[in-house]
Design a protein around this motif. Structure first.
Motif, short mmCIF file in Angstrom:
data_model
loop_
_atom_site.label_atom_id
_atom_site.label_comp_id
_atom_site.label_asym_id
_atom_site.label_seq_id
_atom_site.Cartn_x
_atom_site.Cartn_y
_atom_site.Cartn_z
N THR A 122 80.74 63.94 12.29
CA THR A 122 81.18 65.07 13.13
C THR A 122 81.20 64.70 14.61
O THR A 122 82.13 65.06 15.33
CB THR A 122 80.27 66.29 12.93
N VAL A 125 89.97 67.35 2.63
CA VAL A 125 89.05 67.62 3.74
C VAL A 125 89.87 67.88 5.00
O VAL A 125 90.60 67.01 5.47
CB VAL A 125 88.09 66.44 3.97
N GLU A 126 89.74 69.07 5.53
CA GLU A 126 90.45 69.49 6.74
C GLU A 126 89.51 69.40 7.93
O GLU A 126 88.45 70.02 7.94
CB GLU A 126 90.95 70.92 6.56
N SER A 127 89.89 68.64 8.94
CA SER A 127 89.06 68.51 10.14
C SER A 127 89.58 69.44 11.24
O SER A 127 90.78 69.70 11.34
CB SER A 127 89.06 67.07 10.65
N MET A 146 84.11 67.32 15.80
CA MET A 146 84.94 68.02 14.81
C MET A 146 84.10 68.32 13.58
O MET A 146 83.12 67.63 13.27
CB MET A 146 86.16 67.18 14.42
N PHE A 147 84.49 69.38 12.89
CA PHE A 147 83.82 69.75 11.64
C PHE A 147 84.85 69.90 10.55
O PHE A 147 86.02 69.56 10.74
CB PHE A 147 82.92 70.98 11.87
N PHE A 148 84.43 70.38 9.38
CA PHE A 148 85.28 70.23 8.21
C PHE A 148 85.29 71.46 7.30
O PHE A 148 84.27 72.14 7.15
CB PHE A 148 84.79 69.04 7.37
N VAL A 169 78.44 64.25 4.91
CA VAL A 169 78.79 64.61 6.29
C VAL A 169 77.57 64.35 7.15
O VAL A 169 76.54 65.00 7.01
CB VAL A 169 79.22 66.08 6.41
N THR A 225 91.16 64.37 14.44
CA THR A 225 90.90 65.81 14.48
C THR A 225 92.19 66.57 14.19
O THR A 225 93.26 66.21 14.66
CB THR A 225 90.37 66.21 15.86
N PHE A 265 89.74 59.16 11.22
CA PHE A 265 90.02 60.50 10.68
C PHE A 265 90.33 61.38 11.89
O PHE A 265 89.42 61.95 12.50
CB PHE A 265 88.81 61.01 9.91
N LEU A 288 81.48 61.10 6.48
CA LEU A 288 82.31 61.75 7.50
C LEU A 288 81.42 62.08 8.70
O LEU A 288 80.36 62.68 8.53
CB LEU A 288 82.93 63.03 6.95
N ASN A 322 86.86 60.27 14.13
CA ASN A 322 88.02 60.15 15.02
C ASN A 322 87.79 59.04 16.04
O ASN A 322 86.68 58.51 16.18
CB ASN A 322 88.36 61.50 15.67
#
Length: 264
Positions: free
Chosen positions: A57, A116-118, A129-131, A28, A105, A103, A55, A81
């Motif tokens: 942020t 992995v949930e954003s 966005m974070f995860f 990340v 949001t 990816f 990923l 995103n």
């Protein structure tokens, strides 16, 4: 016990988090130079070439500085995103089309057994966005770079086994410090960063029966200290009588030294 992680670097000078299981490794952000990132991986006995993806942020330099170099050198896919891709397009150099992935949001992406949930946060970036990382009823949440933690965010991150949580500044250090007022106002705003005390208050609302470890992250180099952040958050959580030091523990992160690899 397969999901494990290390906070490779965290602070105003650069941020990177490693999350892995036996089959997939994820990074990340990469907010340090390519060489610094490689050195951090060596310190935890891992190899950048084994990454399944990076990923992103948001597009601020302390989160993307080394992304382009790592992606090109090791052919690593990058996930962000659409608005973040647009914002960082000219900042990370040319990325091959087959390495660019969207990816969105508020969605979930699967990397083998890691889901992995954003989720969106409140920060002065294009679409930050974070995860939360999920595997076998385990949950690891990363949330920094937000001016506040909303009820929506709390609902998503609630009862994580591990929190890597922003504790950016001591309010009095910031107010008395050398920053121009415009910068201080930005940091203190809803689009800025969470203070030590506010981190403690937000954590008090999301710590659950599963929570075992909390890592205080993204400390300001000029307006915070590890000891102050830990003391401030500890005091709030102690006052809330949540079982700190018994049910769960607080841990530091560092801008230059990775944390020990730990299983969630």
């Amino acid at each position: 016990m397969s999901l494990h992680f290390s906070v490779l670097a965290s602070g105003s000078t650069g941020n990177a988090i490693f999350v892995s299981d036996e089959n997939h490794s994820l990074l990340v952000d990469a907010g340090l130079s390519g060489k610094q990132m490689e050195a951090l991986f060596q310190q935890i006995n891992r190899n950048v070439r084994d990454l399944s993806g990076i990923l992103v942020t948001h597009e601020h330099s302390d989160h993307i500085k080394g992304i382009g170099v790592l992606a090109r050198k090791y052919n690593v896919p990058i996930y962000a995103n659409e608005k973040t891709w647009s914002a960082m397009e000219g900042l990370i150099g040319t990325i091959a089309p087959d390495q660019k992935f969207i990816f969105p949001t508020g969605t979930v992406q699967a990397f083998g057994g890691i889901s992995v949930e954003s989720f969106g946060v409140s920060h002065d970036a294009a679409e930050p966005m974070f995860f939360s990382f999920h595997q076998d009823n385990k949950k690891l949440t990363l949330i920094t770079d937000t001016g506040y933690v909303s009820d929506r965010m709390k609902g998503i991150i609630d009862n994580s086994d591990v929190f890597i949580f922003e504790s950016n500044h001591d309010v009095e250090m910031l107010r008395m410090g050398r920053y121009p007022w415009s910068v201080k106002r930005r940091i203190l705003s809803d689009l800025g960063h969470v203070s030590n005390e506010d981190a403690g208050l937000a954590l008090a609302d999301v710590i659950g029966d599963k929570t075992k470890r909390i890592y205080l992250a993204h400390l300001s180099q000029d307006n915070n200290m590890k000891e102050i952040a830990r003391m401030s958050v500890h005091q709030v959580l102690q006052e809330k009588d949540l079982g700190i030091d018994e049910r769960f523990t607080l841990h530091d992160t560092d801008p230059k030294q990775p944390t020990q690899l730990v299983y969630v």
